[in-house]
Structure formats: structure tokens, C-alpha cells
Design a protein around this motif. Structure first.
Motif, short mmCIF file in Angstrom:
data_model
loop_
_atom_site.label_atom_id
_atom_site.label_comp_id
_atom_site.label_asym_id
_atom_site.label_seq_id
_atom_site.Cartn_x
_atom_site.Cartn_y
_atom_site.Cartn_z
N CYS A 196 0.82 -1.22 0.00
CA CYS A 196 0.00 0.00 0.00
C CYS A 196 0.85 1.27 0.00
CB CYS A 196 -0.93 0.03 1.22
SG CYS A 196 -2.07 -1.34 1.29
N GLY A 226 3.76 6.20 -0.75
CA GLY A 226 2.30 6.16 -0.69
C GLY A 226 1.72 5.52 -1.94
N GLY A 227 0.45 5.13 -1.85
CA GLY A 227 -0.19 4.49 -3.00
C GLY A 227 -1.69 4.65 -2.93
N ALA A 228 -2.33 4.47 -4.10
CA ALA A 228 -3.78 4.64 -4.17
C ALA A 228 -4.48 3.37 -3.73
CB ALA A 228 -4.18 4.99 -5.60
N LEU A 229 -5.59 3.53 -3.03
CA LEU A 229 -6.49 2.42 -2.73
C LEU A 229 -7.76 2.67 -3.52
CD1 LEU A 229 -5.92 2.33 1.14
CD2 LEU A 229 -4.74 1.00 -0.60
N SER A 230 -8.81 1.87 -3.27
CA SER A 230 -10.02 2.03 -4.08
C SER A 230 -10.81 3.26 -3.65
CB SER A 230 -10.88 0.79 -3.94
OG SER A 230 -11.18 0.57 -2.58
N GLU A 231 -11.65 3.76 -4.57
CA GLU A 231 -12.62 4.84 -4.30
C GLU A 231 -11.98 6.10 -3.70
OE1 GLU A 231 -15.50 4.58 -5.45
OE2 GLU A 231 -15.95 2.44 -5.61
N GLY A 232 -10.82 6.47 -4.16
CA GLY A 232 -10.20 7.71 -3.69
C GLY A 232 -9.49 7.60 -2.35
N TYR A 235 -6.45 6.14 0.13
CA TYR A 235 -5.04 6.00 -0.20
C TYR A 235 -4.24 5.66 1.05
CZ TYR A 235 -5.07 10.73 1.71
OH TYR A 235 -5.27 11.81 2.51
N ALA A 236 -3.07 5.06 0.81
CA ALA A 236 -2.08 4.91 1.87
C ALA A 236 -1.14 6.08 1.73
CB ALA A 236 -1.33 3.59 1.69
#
Lengths: 554, 266
Positions: free
Chosen positions: B162, B169-175, B177-178
Motif C-alpha cells: 500500500c 504512498g499508493g492509491a487504494l479504491s474509491e479515492g 489512499y495509503a
């Protein structure tokens, strides 16, 4: 001094008696090539390839293409004591222990990115100017094949270090191979020597990367260049340039100097970038372990459009008994790349069939004069651009605070909506430019000089365009669309292959139906007769008012 | 008044109970405060909890409820804070994530609204509601003796999917993020692992012992040092920024050179 000259002369004549060197040079060193910056895009690709071979040889001296597990004991502290493959460890050694190794690695990788970027830009130059037309179709096929081989070659090179980033990419490729119905699993086991990841794929990939594919590329580049020589280089339209001549400078000394210099410019810029900017910091990613993954895992940019297709695909599967067909991977991973490959390679033949054009072309098209082709090219760029964006959707989402789901939906809809819109807009834009060309030819250009007539009216003076510009515009060929085929011949026999012929006529109308006619010589003569910047009554008005009539009137 | 009448007075029972409660409470507080700090803190912690409660009622109760039991009535949502512990409060408020500026998929890091003293009071109040992880002490998140390479291995196994291998950092679902770890302090990293804020899973000591947390902190500190052997790191975002660079700066330079070489000499 004269002894040296004499000895050199003797050596040359001895060689010449055995090989026809001087006659070859005599015949070819003065060969004329036309001059234009856009003809050097392919050179960037060629020079990148040479840089890749030079630096690649250096890297092979230290790289160990082995998946044998070892414990790292090198100088990069954050990885000391970690289990990894010899391939990854030797990549770290090249980066941290080998003198100049990191620089050479970075030159190699940056040159690979340059190679692909230059090939794409070069291909679009060929495409938009119609340089692929007869007699050069075969060279297009060779070039397109090289593009596809370099795509695979680049991916192989990206995968060799066996780091966490590239391992994820290889895992995706394994999944794509598995998704091929019926044979997929067998094929995957065949390629990887068993279950993923196995112990074989790095050494197998290595052979492909350093031996097979560069060898094929070298051969194809040779044929590509020989064909350019044989066909002679195309040239842009202009005064004195015809389909049967080449206007430009001789190979020796002009192009030997220019091309030689440009090689060093490309090498210099690549080295400068490699010295200043990190590429593929494998030490950041760590060794590949199948249960690990990093956020923001991406392929190199040239694979990005394939990744983008894969990411955009809805989760469609068909289950037949105990067997699953994964359309979600098979369509974007195998079928679509296959269709795109055929479309790319066959385009010259498709266009040739539609236009029914059998003539040789050595004068390039101006993109505006072939609105449909230019529109197709622009639509392809839009299609490709959307897929590249989607391939990077997670990085874009985190960087610009967007939702990854919205980006995927943008792609799913945009991929069908945006390219047609771009095609339409480009097509209209081209026709607008054609009309302006016609206008300029018949009525001159708007000079920006505004004249106020005695009765108060303002008029702008139009001036004739230069002979060079006239020649460029007049070089446009008027091609009539193919006529609709008759349903029956004069004896009432149905035309054979009527459907195909009808389709062809319809496509031909699409290609040329909106063409703005180039003025005929009669029209130009007529226009020149009337080509006063001022109408007669305006001149009379000026004269009667005792004003100066502008001197530049014909 | 006799002693009997005293015993029979109707307020006696209440007073005795109150007295007993007071004695037990003070005694218990004294015992626990011996373990935690010096004796004067006893009185201070009672006032601290009260001060925290006041701050809570002003700033947090709208979403988390008057008793911190949480609200989920469809129109507004705030999770229960009973048992989240002082560490969770310290992490969320000290990084400015709480209080939320506006309802969002995820609370972003921003400059903290409360002073360190106020955060301490809030943490004391929430900690008083139920047992939860305490704010880690300095030697808990001290990474000076930790194994950097082990930290890297643990980071790649537990965090990189993540937060990205370089902690960017990185994107997770539906906006969601980590977030990037580039400005997280060792204390915050420790608290985050302990409490699992927002979308993050938590890593209690039972699954990830203290030494492993310290090793991860050591690795994140290494990432934060920004050490880049290869030159400019292009944000350490991987092939995407490398591709952007080659198409802009790289190809731009070469095309400029091509135009220069191809220019007609006049």
C-alpha cells in the motif's frame, strides 16, 4: 610523408583488387539525401540501439543470469543478509561495486526508453506523411516488426534484474499466457519450466535479450537501411522537387558529418541524463518474492498501454464445466494486442486497397491533404494516450488526489468516445487547412496592411504567396474517389465480388470525398488576372481623390 | 447525638458509600500513578481527564457522540472511541487528521489543531473510557539498535503493497489512499502500526513484536533520508515518472538537436 601516402595507396589498391571498395564508394558516397529535421527521428532510434549494444556488452560481463538463491553480502547496507537470486545480487553489484557500473546501467535503461520513444515518433512521421506508400510498404512492415520486437526486448531487459517491480510484471505475463484457452497452462509451464516463478525464466529470458532478439534486430535494421538506400529517401514537396528527383545534399561529406555528429549528440544527451537522473532503482524495490508487491507497480512506459487495457477490462469470465475462460485477461492481454499488431503491420496495404493507388510515391504527403489518414493517426494517439493514462492510474490517483475507480470508468467510456471525436475534429481541421491553402493560392495571403479608402471603408491588402509556398500547395495530388461499381456489366451479368467492391468504393469516398480541389491552372490564371489587391473601382476612387495608390499593385 | 443516632441518620449510608468510593478511587489512582509517574500526577490526571472531556465535548462529540460511543445514523458517521486507547488519539490528533475539516473518503494529514497539552488531555480522556494501547514511550520506538535489512524485508512484506516500496504512498479504491511516509515520525509510525488508523490493518505486539516494529521504523527512516545513489530520484514513483521524463526533457532535447542540425544554412 610521401612514403606513408604511397604505402597507404598500395594497401588500398591491394584491398581493392580483392573487394570492389572504391567502385562501391564512388557509386554511393555522393548519393543525395533530402534535408529535414524530421528525417532524423529514425536516426535517434538507430543510435539508441548502438548505445544499447555498447553498454549491454559491458553489463553482460558482470550480470549473472541465474535464479540460484544466495545471501547478499555486498555494500548496500539495507539489503545485507537478505536472500535473493544471483541475478538480483549481480545487478546490485553492477550498481554498487563495479566501476562505472551504475552509470552504464542507467545509460542502458535510458537509451532503451529513448529507443522506444524515437521509434514511435519516427513511425508517426512516416504515417502522417504517407512515406509507407508504394514502393516502401515492405520497409514499413520491417519497421513495424522491429517496433514489436523492441517492445518484447525492452520488457525482457526490464525483467532480468529479478527485482520486486519486474517480478510482478513477469507474474502478469505468466497470467496472460495462462489465460489463452486450452493451451494456456501448458504454454506457461513450457515457458517457465514449471510453476511460476520456477528457476528457469531469468536464464531463458537472458538468451532472448542478449542474443536472439538483438540478432534479429540487427538483421532487420540492415535491411531497413539498405531499402532506404535502394528506394532513395522521400522528400517533402517544394519548388523543384518532383517524384523523379531528389533535392538535397550528398551523403559524403554533408550527411556523414551531420549523422556522425548527431550520434554523439544522442550519446551525450543519454549519458548526461543517466549521470544525473535515476532510472529503475532496483535497490529500492528489493528482490522478487512472490508474496510481496509494491504499490505503484508499473511496467516501463512502452508497455503501459497494454497494462492500461488490462486494468480497464471488466471482470468477465465464462465457466464451462470445470473450465474457466478468463475473458478479462484473454481479451486485453492476447486478442487486442493481436488485432493492434495486424492493423499496424497491414495499414499500408489496407490504405492501398481502399485508394486503389498503384503509383510510386517519392514526394511526401502533407498531413492536411489526407484528412482521413491524419484523423486515423490522431485517433490512434488519443486511444494510446488514454490507455497509457489508465496504465498509470494508481500513480495518477495518489498524485492528483483522484479516485482510481473513476479513472477506470473514464478509460472504459473514453476509449470508445474520445478517439472518434479526435478523428472528426482532426478531419475537419485538415479540410479547413486545405481550404485556406486554396484561398492563399487564388487570393494571396492577408498581409496585415490595412488601407482606408477615401469614402471611409477599410480594406486589408492581400499579397501573393511566394513561389516556394505555391509549389508546396500545388504538389497536392487530386485523387477522385473510386466510382461505385456497376451492378451488372453491359451483358447484364452480375459484377463478381460486388459487395467487396461496394465497400471499397464507399471507403474510398470516405478517404477522398471531402477533398478540397486544388485550383486548376485555368483557375489560377483567372485569379491572377483579377489579383489586384484593390478592385478597379477602389483604385479609381483613390486616384480621383488624389491619393497614392499602393506601389505593390500588379 | 449518640453514635447510634449517627448510624441511623438517613444520610449515613450514602456518606459511607461515598467515603468508601473516594478512598478506593484515590487509593487505586495512587497505586496506578506509582506505576506511571510521580505522586503529584494523580491529581493532575483526574483534572487531565476532565480537561480532555471538555475538549472532547467541544470538538469531537458532534461525530463521535456525547459518550464517545460513536454515531452511525445514516446522515453522520463517527466510530466509537471506547477502547481505541490513547495511542490512537495521539496519532489521529497530532497528525492533524482529527478533527476532520470536512467529510471525506479519508482524513488527510494536516497541521494539528490542538496543542500537545490538549492532545495529552484528549488522549487521557479517551483512555479513561476503556482499555486500549497507550501512547508508546521513547524507548519503544527507538530504532537505533534495529536491524535495517530485516526492517526492509518486513516493510516489503507488510507495508509496501500500500505504501510503495520507497514509502511514497499508493492509491487504494474509491479515492482512498495509503499516505506517503516521508514526513511520519517514529512515534507516529509506531502508533499507526499499533492502532491501524483508517484503512490500515493493525499490527499488535502479538503478530509483530516490538523489535520488528523498531526495524520497520529504522527502514522508514532510511527511506526518509532520501539517499539516492543514482541521481535525481524523480519522486521515486517508478517507471511512470521515468516515462514522463523521457517524453518531455529527454526527447525534447534530442528533437531540439535534430531541428538544429536539420536547419538550412542561410
Amino acid at each position: 610523408m610521401s612514403i606513408i601516402v604511397n604505402e597507404a595507396g598500395k594497401a588500398i589498391s591491394r584491398a581493392d583488387q580483392r573487394m570492389p571498395i572504391s567502385s562501391l564508394l564512388k557509386a554511393n558516397m555522393r548519393k543525395i539525401f533530402p534535408d529535414h529535421w524530421s528525417f532524423m527521428l529514425g536516426e535517434i532510434a538507430l543510435y539508441s540501439f548502438i548505445i544499447l549494444m555498447l553498454t549491454g556488452v559491458y553489463l553482460t560481463v558482470w550480470f549473472k543470469p541465474s535464479m540460484a538463491e544466495i545471501i547478499y553480502a555486498g555494500s548496500y547496507e539495507p539489503l545485507v543478509g537478505i536472500h535473493m537470486s544471483e541475478a538480483y545480487a549481480s545487478t546490485l553489484d553492477i550498481s554498487f561495486e563495479v566501476r562505472g557500473g551504475l552509470l552504464i546501467r542507467q545509460i542502458h535503461h535510458w537509451a532503451a526508453l529513448f529507443f522506444m520513444a524515437a521509434m514511435i515518433v519516427h513511425m508517426f512521421r512516416i504515417f502522417f506523411t504517407g512515406a509507407f506508400r508504394k514502393p516502401r510498404e515492405l520497409n514499413w512492415v520491417i519497421g513495424a516488426s522491429m517496433f514489436l520486437i523492441v517492445l518484447l526486448e525492452g520488457f525482457a531487459g526490464y525483467s532480468l534484474p529479478d527485482d520486486l517491480l519486474s517480478g510482478v510484471g513477469v507474474r502478469i505475463v505468466a497470467g496472460i499466457v495462462e489465460a489463452i484457452p486450452v493451451v494456456g497452462t501448458y504454454l506457461m509451464f513450457f515457458i517457465f519450466g514449471g510453476e511460476f516463478p520456477g528457476n528457469d525464466f531469468i536464464s531463458r529470458l537472458y538468451t532472448f535479450h542478449v542474443l536472439l532478439m538483438p540478432g534479429i534486430l540487427l538483421a532487420l535494421i540492415g535491411i531497413h537501411l539498405v531499402l532506404i538506400f535502394y528506394h532513395k529517401h522521400t522528400q517533402y514537396p517544394g519548388a523543384g522537387r518532383t517524384n523523379t528527383n531528389v533535392v538535397g545534399y550528398p551523403l559524403f561529406p554533408v550527411y556523414v558529418a551531420k549523422a556522425g555528429g548527431f550520434f554523439f549528440v544522442v550519446f551525450g544527451v543519454t549519458t548526461l541524463i543517466a549521470a544525473l537522473v535515476t532510472i529503475n532503482p532496483v535497490w529500492n524495490y528489493g528482490p522478487y518474492v512472490p508474496d510481496q508487491v509494491t504499490a505503484g507497480s508499473q511496467p516501463d512506459w512502452y508497455i503501459g498501454f497494454l497494462d492500461g487495457m488490462l486494468r480497464a477490462m471488466p471482470n468477465w469470465e465464462t465457466v464451462i464445466g470445470s473450465y474457466t475462460i478468463s475473458w478479462n485477461i484473454f481479451l486485453p492481454g492476447v486478442v487486442m494486442p493481436g488485432i493492434l499488431t495486424f492493423a499496424l503491420i497491414l495499414y499500408p496495404f489496407i490504405e492501398g486497397w481502399i485508394t486503389g493507388d498503384e503509383r510510386e510515391h517519392h514526394i511526401l504527403d502533407r498531413p492536411r491533404n489526407r484528412p482521413v489518414r491524419t484523423g486515423i493517426g490522431a485517433a490512434v494517439i488519443a486511444f494510446y494516450g488514454i490507455l497509457v493514462i489508465n496504465g498509470a492510474n494508481d500513480v495518477i490517483a495518489i498524485t492528483f488526489n483522484l479516485s482510481i475507480n473513476q479513472l477506470i470508468w473514464f478509460t472504459r467510456i473514453g476509449i470508445f468516445v474520445v478517439p472518434p471525436l479526435v478523428f472528426w475534429a482532426t478531419h475537419r481541421f485538415c479540410i479547413g487547412l486545405q481550404r485556406r491553402d486554396r484561398e492563399k493560392l487564388l487570393h494571396g495571403y492577408e498581409s496585415g496592411e490595412v488601407l482606408r479608402l477615401p469614402h471611409g471603408e477599410f480594406i486589408e491588402i492581400h499579397k501573393p504567396i511566394s513561389d516556394e509556398e505555391k509549389a508546396v500547395i500545388l504538389a497536392k495530388e487530386a485523387i477522385a474517389p473510386l466510382p461505385a461499381p456497376p451492378e451488372t456489366d453491359e451483358n447484364g451479368v452480375a459484377t463478381p465480388g460486388l459487395r467487396g467492391k461496394r465497400l471499397r468504393a464507399r471507403l474510398s469516398r470516405l478517404y477522398f470525398g471531402d477533398d478540397v480541389a486544388t485550383p486548376t491552372p485555368a483557375e489560377i490564371a483567372e485569379a491572377e488576372h483579377h489579383a489586384h489587391e484593390l478592385h478597379d473601382h477602389e483604385v479609381a476612387e483613390l486616384e480621383s481623390a488624389g491619393k497614392d495608390v499602393p506601389a505593390n499593385l500588379p | 447525638m449518640t453514635s447510634t443516632s449517627l448510624r441511623r441518620h438517613k444520610a449515613t449510608g450514602t456518606l459511607v458509600v461515598l467515603g468508601a468510593l473516594l478512598a478506593t478511587g484515590v487509593g487505586y489512582a495512587a497505586v496506578t500513578s506509582v506505576a506511571e509517574a510521580s505522586a503529584p500526577a494523580t491529581a493532575a490526571s483526574a483534572t487531565l481527564v476532565e480537561e480532555g472531556r471538555q475538549l472532547y465535548l467541544e470538538g469531537c462529540a458532534t461525530c463521535h457522540g456525547l459518550g464517545a460511543q460513536g454515531i452511525n445514523d445514516g446522515s453522520s458517521y463517527g466510530p466509537s472511541l471506547i477502547g481505541v486507547g490513547a495511542a490512537a488519539v495521539d496519532f489521529q490528533v497530532a497528525t492533524g487528521r482529527m478533527p476532520l475539516a470536512a467529510p471525506a473518503n479519508q482524513a488527510p494529514r494536516k497541521p494539528p489543531v490542538y496543542t500537545p497539552e490538549q492532545i495529552e488531555a484528549l488522549a487521557a480522556y479517551v483512555a479513561s473510557l476503556g482499555p486500549g494501547p497507550a501512547i508508546p514511550t521513547e524507548d519503544q520506538y527507538d530504532s537505533s539498535d534495529a536491524d535495517l535489512a530485516e526492517g526492509g524485508e518486513l516493510f516489503r512484506t507488510n507495508c509496501a503493497q500500500c505504501h510503495n516500496a520507497a514509502g511514497k504512498g499508493g492509491a487504494l479504491s474509491e479515492g482512498r489512499y495509503a499516505p506517503t511516509l516521508m514526513n511520519a515520525t517514529p512515534k507516529e509510525i509506531y502508533e499507526a502500526m499499533l492502532t491501524g488508523p483508517q484503512n490500515m490493518p493493525n499490527f499488535p505486539d502479538s503478530t509483530m513484536p516490538e523489535e520488528q516494529k523498531q526495524a520497520i521504523i529504522a527502514f522508514v527512516e532510511h527511506l526518509q533520508s532520501g539517499d539516492s545513489p543514482g541521481g535525481f530520484a524523480l519522486g521515486s514513483l517508478g517507471p511512470v515518472t521515468e516515462g514522463v521524463f523521457i517524453w518531455t526533457a529527454g526527447l525534447g532535447l534530442l528533437l531540439a538537436a535534430a531541428v538544429w542540425i536539420g536547419a538550412k544554412v542561410r
